[in-house]
Scaffold this active site. Structure first.
Site, short mmCIF file in Angstrom:
data_model
loop_
_atom_site.label_atom_id
_atom_site.label_comp_id
_atom_site.label_asym_id
_atom_site.label_seq_id
_atom_site.Cartn_x
_atom_site.Cartn_y
_atom_site.Cartn_z
N CYS A 176 0.81 -1.23 0.05
CA CYS A 176 -0.01 -0.16 0.15
C CYS A 176 0.54 1.27 -0.16
O CYS A 176 0.56 2.44 -0.30
CB CYS A 176 -0.74 -0.03 1.15
N CYS B 240 0.36 -5.70 6.95
CA CYS B 240 0.11 -4.57 7.80
C CYS B 240 0.41 -4.67 9.28
O CYS B 240 1.03 -3.98 9.90
CB CYS B 240 -1.51 -4.00 7.89
FE1 FES Z 1 -1.16 0.24 4.64
FE2 FES Z 1 -2.27 -1.35 6.00
S1 FES Z 1 -3.19 -0.64 4.38
S2 FES Z 1 -0.30 -0.64 6.41
#
Ligand code: FES
Length: 128
Positions: free
Chosen positions: A38, A108
């Site tokens: 992400c 994450c």
């Molecule tokens: Fe980016 Fe979880 S969506 S760290």
């Protein structure tokens, strides 16, 4: 309330009110990295004294799972010997969170732990 719901509540609380969030002037170990999935970033500031984590803070932008797990992690490792912190097991840490996570969400949840270990390895490689 089911156990998993309770853990979810805890995650939201740690996300909304992250513990140990910020920078640490006394840090003598630090590292930063991001989640390649992400692009969210995290930085850890660790004060090591007598090979123990005497204080720790983190900064980052990320989802509820990444921020809350980093926050929980900083509470859990304060006072620990750095060897013990470096050996923390990913699966054991995830199970401490108490929620079922998809492979993407695991990244994450493990971002803070990864950065903490990087900071401690940096410290060990430069310590006198
Ligand atoms: Fe980016 Fe979880 S969506 S760290």
């Amino acid at each position: 309330m089911l156990a998993e719901d309770m853990y979810r509540e805890q995650i939201l609380d740690y996300y909304r009110h992250p513990r140990n969030f910020g920078t640490l002037d006394a840090a003598n170990a630090r590292a930063a990295d991001w989640n390649p999935v992400c692009g969210d970033k995290m930085e850890m500031f660790v004060a090591v004294a007598n090979n123990r984590i005497s204080d720790i803070k983190f900064m980052g932008s990320g989802c509820a799972i990444s921020i809350s797990s980093a926050s929980l992690l900083t509470e859990a490792v304060k006072g620990k010997h750095i060897d013990e912190a470096i050996k923390l097991d990913n699966d054991a840490f995830i199970s401490e969170l108490g929620v079922t996570l998809s492979p993407v969400r695991r990244k994450c949840a493990l971002l803070g732990l990864k950065v903490l270990k990087m900071a401690l390895v940096n410290y060990l490689s430069t310590a006198p």
